[in-house]
Enzyme design. Structure first.
Site, PDB file in Angstrom:
ATOM      1  N   ASN A  23      -4.368   9.173 -11.283  1.00 58.42           N
ATOM      2  CA  ASN A  23      -5.163  10.236 -11.892  1.00 58.42           C
ATOM      3  C   ASN A  23      -4.248  10.968 -12.872  1.00 58.42           C
ATOM      4  O   ASN A  23      -3.402  11.752 -12.460  1.00 58.42           O
ATOM      5  CB  ASN A  23      -5.678  11.192 -10.809  1.00 58.42           C
ATOM      6  CG  ASN A  23      -6.420  12.382 -11.403  1.00 58.42           C
ATOM      7  OD1 ASN A  23      -6.705  12.408 -12.605  1.00 58.42           O
ATOM      8  ND2 ASN A  23      -6.727  13.369 -10.582  1.00 58.42           N
ATOM      9  N   LYS A  44      -5.027  13.184 -14.959  1.00 56.00           N
ATOM     10  CA  LYS A  44      -5.467  14.561 -15.250  1.00 56.00           C
ATOM     11  C   LYS A  44      -5.446  14.779 -16.770  1.00 56.00           C
ATOM     12  O   LYS A  44      -5.729  13.844 -17.517  1.00 56.00           O
ATOM     13  CB  LYS A  44      -4.598  15.566 -14.483  1.00 56.00           C
ATOM     14  CG  LYS A  44      -4.511  15.200 -12.984  1.00 56.00           C
ATOM     15  CD  LYS A  44      -3.916  16.249 -12.121  1.00 56.00           C
ATOM     16  CE  LYS A  44      -3.930  15.779 -10.671  1.00 56.00           C
ATOM     17  NZ  LYS A  44      -3.426  16.767  -9.727  1.00 56.00           N
ATOM     18  N   HIS A  88     -12.922  16.363  -7.485  1.00 55.00           N
ATOM     19  CA  HIS A  88     -11.494  16.693  -7.389  1.00 55.00           C
ATOM     20  C   HIS A  88     -11.350  18.199  -7.190  1.00 55.00           C
ATOM     21  O   HIS A  88     -12.106  18.983  -7.774  1.00 55.00           O
ATOM     22  CB  HIS A  88     -10.750  16.230  -8.651  1.00 55.00           C
ATOM     23  CG  HIS A  88      -9.256  16.287  -8.467  1.00 55.00           C
ATOM     24  ND1 HIS A  88      -8.565  17.466  -8.562  1.00 55.00           N
ATOM     25  CD2 HIS A  88      -8.351  15.327  -8.161  1.00 55.00           C
ATOM     26  CE1 HIS A  88      -7.275  17.225  -8.317  1.00 55.00           C
ATOM     27  NE2 HIS A  88      -7.119  15.936  -8.072  1.00 55.00           N
ATOM     28  N   GLU A 121      -9.410  20.270  -8.418  1.00 62.59           N
ATOM     29  CA  GLU A 121      -9.233  21.045  -9.660  1.00 62.59           C
ATOM     30  C   GLU A 121     -10.585  21.296 -10.338  1.00 62.59           C
ATOM     31  O   GLU A 121     -10.777  22.324 -10.978  1.00 62.59           O
ATOM     32  CB  GLU A 121      -8.244  20.309 -10.585  1.00 62.59           C
ATOM     33  CG  GLU A 121      -6.809  20.434 -10.068  1.00 62.59           C
ATOM     34  CD  GLU A 121      -5.906  19.253 -10.367  1.00 62.59           C
ATOM     35  OE1 GLU A 121      -6.235  18.455 -11.255  1.00 62.59           O
ATOM     36  OE2 GLU A 121      -4.867  19.148  -9.684  1.00 62.59           O
ATOM     37  N   GLU A 167      -7.435  14.749  -0.128  1.00 60.39           N
ATOM     38  CA  GLU A 167      -6.403  15.426  -0.907  1.00 60.39           C
ATOM     39  C   GLU A 167      -6.261  16.872  -0.443  1.00 60.39           C
ATOM     40  O   GLU A 167      -6.999  17.755  -0.915  1.00 60.39           O
ATOM     41  CB  GLU A 167      -6.770  15.414  -2.390  1.00 60.39           C
ATOM     42  CG  GLU A 167      -6.786  14.041  -3.014  1.00 60.39           C
ATOM     43  CD  GLU A 167      -6.418  14.094  -4.499  1.00 60.39           C
ATOM     44  OE1 GLU A 167      -5.523  13.345  -4.895  1.00 60.39           O
ATOM     45  OE2 GLU A 167      -7.004  14.886  -5.254  1.00 60.39           O
ATOM     46  N   GLY A 187       0.444  18.566  -6.371  1.00 54.93           N
ATOM     47  CA  GLY A 187       1.363  19.082  -7.382  1.00 54.93           C
ATOM     48  C   GLY A 187       2.423  20.025  -6.829  1.00 54.93           C
ATOM     49  O   GLY A 187       3.097  20.723  -7.581  1.00 54.93           O
ATOM     50  N   SER A 238       1.040  14.833  -3.873  1.00 52.62           N
ATOM     51  CA  SER A 238       2.495  14.663  -3.973  1.00 52.62           C
ATOM     52  C   SER A 238       2.990  13.307  -3.474  1.00 52.62           C
ATOM     53  O   SER A 238       4.060  13.219  -2.863  1.00 52.62           O
ATOM     54  CB  SER A 238       3.226  15.792  -3.248  1.00 52.62           C
ATOM     55  OG  SER A 238       2.987  17.018  -3.913  1.00 52.62           O
TER      56      SER A 238
HETATM   57  P1  13P Z   1      -0.042  15.002  -7.431  1.00 54.95           P
HETATM   58  O1  13P Z   1       0.260  13.578  -7.051  1.00 54.95           O
HETATM   59  O2  13P Z   1       0.549  15.384  -8.750  1.00 54.95           O
HETATM   60  O3  13P Z   1       0.272  15.930  -6.309  1.00 54.95           O
HETATM   61  O4  13P Z   1      -1.624  15.085  -7.654  1.00 54.95           O
HETATM   62  C1  13P Z   1      -2.461  14.584  -6.680  1.00 54.95           C
HETATM   63  C2  13P Z   1      -3.833  14.561  -7.209  1.00 54.95           C
HETATM   64  O5  13P Z   1      -4.457  15.595  -7.409  1.00 54.95           O
HETATM   65  C3  13P Z   1      -4.425  13.253  -7.531  1.00 54.95           C
HETATM   66  O6  13P Z   1      -5.775  13.355  -7.778  1.00 54.95           O
END
Ligand code: 13P
Length: 252
Positions: A8, A10, A96, A98, A168, A174, A214
């Site tokens: 992903n 983003k 997601h 976010e 997640e 992150g 992560s």
């Molecule tokens: P990170 O791997 O950067 O923590 O992000 C995870 C994520 O949100 C994948 O969709």
């Protein structure tokens, strides 16, 4: 079941960077040949078509990071499932954290997206997960229970086989602080129990449930070792071919 490793990206990488990544990944994958993982890349919308052309003929699949739940019309700025399919997408990430956090997506909205994706022949990667407060308050299972109940509303027993669930935990996204394999396994098993209640034993056993938060080349092997963790949804560590490949190789 083959592990699935999903990138992903983003809101990262313009067209040129995306193309460079695809070329480099292709070269590396040709060298490694025997790959026992399903690989999916979810770039920004603006790179989908170019990646589709570049990844054609490889076993790397394409996914989008979001979609809208209507098919066509006056919805400025939105992208339909049909549009994603026309760019070669097989998968779409929905719900997601976010999107939920910054764009006010509720589980009811996510449910509409799941249903529309399935109707249009896209495979949703449905994200669920608790935030830090909920985690500390030991509310993980009730939060996930509610998210799954609503997000999978009206999804038939036939269609659920095309849904991948991504656990997640928001506190792990992150932050560099991943869930332990034990924590991931325990939530994945809880999700399986929930699927058994909604659907049946077979669906629960065969459901693809991946972990995200992560994931790194350092912790991927340990996380993927658990039988109930069917792969990973990778953010930051999917932006460089080298670290993404290490994670893919951890899934073998
Ligand atoms: P990170 O791997 O950067 O923590 O992000 C995870 C994520 O949100 C994948 O969709």
């Amino acid at each position: 079941m083959k592990k699935m490793v999903v990138a992903n990206w983003k809101m990262n990488k313009g067209l040129v960077q995306s193309q460079q990544f695809a070329e480099e990944l292709k070269t590396q994958l040709e060298k490694h040949k025997v790959l026992n993982a399903d690989i999916v890349i979810c770039p920004p919308f603006t790179s989908l078509d170019a990646l589709n052309k570049r990844l054609n003929g490889t076993n790397v699949k394409l996914g989008a990071q979001n979609m809208y739940y209507e098919t066509i019309g006056a919805f400025t700025g939105e992208i339909s499932a049909g549009m994603l399919k026309s760019c070669g997408c097989e998968y779409v990430i929905v719900g997601h954290s976010e999107r939920r956090q910054f764009f006010n997506e509720t589980s009811a909205i996510v449910n509409k997206k799941v249903l529309m994706a399935l109707d249009e022949g896209l495979k949703p990667i449905l994200c669920v997960g608790e935030n830090l407060q909920e985690h500390d308050d030991k509310l993980t299972e009730s939060v996930i229970d509610g998210q799954i109940t609503t997000c999978l509303g009206h999804v038939s027993v036939e269609d659920i086989t095309n849904v991948t669930i991504a656990y997640e935990p928001i506190w792990a996204i992150g932050t560099g602080k991943n869930a332990t394999p034990h924590q991931a396994e325990s939530v994945h098993n809880f999700i399986r129990k929930k699927l058994k209640k909604i659907y049946n034993e077979e669906i629960s056993k065969n459901a693809r449930i991946i972990y995200g938060g992560s994931i790194s080349p350092e912790n991927a092997k340990e996380l993927f070792a658990s039988p109930s963790v069917n792969g990973g949804l990778v953010g930051g560590a999917s932006l460089e071919v080298e670290s993404f490949l290490k994670i893919i190789n951890s899934a073998l």
